[in-house]
Design a protein around this motif. Structure first.
Motif, PDB file in Angstrom:
ATOM      1  N   ALA A 100       0.840  -1.197   0.000  1.00 22.50           N
ATOM      2  CA  ALA A 100       0.000   0.000   0.000  1.00 22.50           C
ATOM      3  C   ALA A 100       0.872   1.243   0.000  1.00 22.50           C
ATOM      4  O   ALA A 100       1.921   1.276   0.627  1.00 22.50           O
ATOM      5  N   CYS A 101       0.450   2.229  -0.706  1.00 23.06           N
ATOM      6  CA  CYS A 101       1.152   3.505  -0.744  1.00 23.06           C
ATOM      7  C   CYS A 101       0.177   4.594  -0.335  1.00 23.06           C
ATOM      8  O   CYS A 101      -0.839   4.821  -0.998  1.00 23.06           O
ATOM      9  N   GLU A 102       0.469   5.254   0.762  1.00 16.96           N
ATOM     10  CA  GLU A 102      -0.423   6.292   1.273  1.00 16.96           C
ATOM     11  C   GLU A 102      -0.642   7.400   0.244  1.00 16.96           C
ATOM     12  O   GLU A 102      -1.743   7.901   0.078  1.00 16.96           O
ATOM     13  N   VAL A 103       0.426   7.786  -0.452  1.00 18.46           N
ATOM     14  CA  VAL A 103       0.308   8.886  -1.414  1.00 18.46           C
ATOM     15  C   VAL A 103      -0.536   8.467  -2.607  1.00 18.46           C
ATOM     16  O   VAL A 103      -1.437   9.193  -3.033  1.00 18.46           O
ATOM     17  N   ALA A 104      -0.281   7.280  -3.141  1.00 16.97           N
ATOM     18  CA  ALA A 104      -1.062   6.817  -4.291  1.00 16.97           C
ATOM     19  C   ALA A 104      -2.527   6.626  -3.902  1.00 16.97           C
ATOM     20  O   ALA A 104      -3.427   6.932  -4.687  1.00 16.97           O
ATOM     21  N   ALA A 105      -2.773   6.148  -2.696  1.00 16.20           N
ATOM     22  CA  ALA A 105      -4.155   5.939  -2.243  1.00 16.20           C
ATOM     23  C   ALA A 105      -4.913   7.251  -2.111  1.00 16.20           C
ATOM     24  O   ALA A 105      -6.137   7.282  -2.172  1.00 16.20           O
ATOM     25  N   MET A 106      -4.178   8.328  -1.946  1.00 12.13           N
ATOM     26  CA  MET A 106      -4.807   9.643  -1.834  1.00 12.13           C
ATOM     27  C   MET A 106      -5.628   9.966  -3.090  1.00 12.13           C
ATOM     28  O   MET A 106      -6.678  10.597  -3.006  1.00 12.13           O
ATOM     29  N   ALA A 107      -5.170   9.501  -4.239  1.00 13.92           N
ATOM     30  CA  ALA A 107      -5.902   9.768  -5.481  1.00 13.92           C
ATOM     31  C   ALA A 107      -7.294   9.171  -5.417  1.00 13.92           C
ATOM     32  O   ALA A 107      -8.261   9.771  -5.890  1.00 13.92           O
ATOM     33  N   GLY A 108      -7.411   7.998  -4.807  1.00 15.46           N
ATOM     34  CA  GLY A 108      -8.717   7.381  -4.648  1.00 15.46           C
ATOM     35  C   GLY A 108      -9.639   8.198  -3.765  1.00 15.46           C
ATOM     36  O   GLY A 108     -10.846   8.283  -4.009  1.00 15.46           O
ATOM     37  N   ARG A 109      -9.077   8.816  -2.740  1.00 22.06           N
ATOM     38  CA  ARG A 109      -9.898   9.666  -1.857  1.00 22.06           C
ATOM     39  C   ARG A 109     -10.392  10.897  -2.611  1.00 22.06           C
ATOM     40  O   ARG A 109     -11.494  11.365  -2.395  1.00 22.06           O
TER      41      ARG A 109
END
Length: 194
Positions: A100-109
């Protein structure tokens, strides 16, 4: 009044939910109960609004963790900026493609169908942008950037390089996109060096 043990349980539930939001892109009460070894009664005690309340709290926690983990700290010199970029790249290189990548997951948010979660992500991006602008303005005040440097545009370029590069790296399994994007953002910034 919540006891220290109760606060610890609530925090454990919230951390697990935030982890699931990043790794699974959603929050399942069953998964949270399994991971935290808590009951449905405990979940609803701390999050009476159920899944939606927990999901929103998890999104807030995810964004708070992101702010602490990858948000830029004060960069007063060019060497500080270069060190920050290398730190980000080192963190991403240590992750496997499936991690998991917190920064990449931000795009989903930012694209979430839930308006509250989407607005939280928007506020996080604006906070990052503001922090970057403050740092660039400090460099300008200290004579490291020319007075005509487009501070807002540079801050946006760094933020877009970080976010876009992280997403592309996760999608492709390559670390080059983030590295190229952040290095080019630094090159752009240096064109305005005093």
């Amino acid at each position: 009044m919540t006891t220290p043990k109760g606060e610890a349980t609530k925090a454990r539930i919230l951390e697990a939910a935030a982890d699931l939001l990043v790794t699974e892109n959603d929050v399942s009460l069953d998964d949270v109960m399994r991971v935290t070894r808590t009951s449905k009664g405990q979940l609803f005690h701390y999050f009476p609004g159920g899944r939606e309340q927990l999901r929103r709290a998890a999104a807030e926690r995810h964004l708070a963790r992101l702010a602490l983990a990858d948000a830029p700290t004060m960069q007063g010199t060019w060497q500080d900026w270069e060190a920050w970029v290398e730190l980000i790249l080192c963190r991403h290189e240590q992750q496997a493609r499936d991690d998991a990548c917190e920064v990449a997951a931000m795009a989903g948010r930012a694209l979430d169908v839930d308006k509250v979660t989407r607005e939280l992500a928007g506020r996080m991006y604006e906070q990052w942008s503001s922090e970057l602008r403050d740092q660039l303005q400090a460099m300008q005040s200290n004579g490291l950037l020319r007075s005509d440097a487009p501070i807002d545009e540079l801050a946006s370029a760094v933020l877009a390089a970080l976010q876009g590069g992280a997403v592309l790296d996760k999608a492709t399994g390559s670390h080059r996109h983030l590295a190229h994007a952040l290095h080019q953002a630094l090159v752009l910034m240096r064109t305005y060096a005093a």
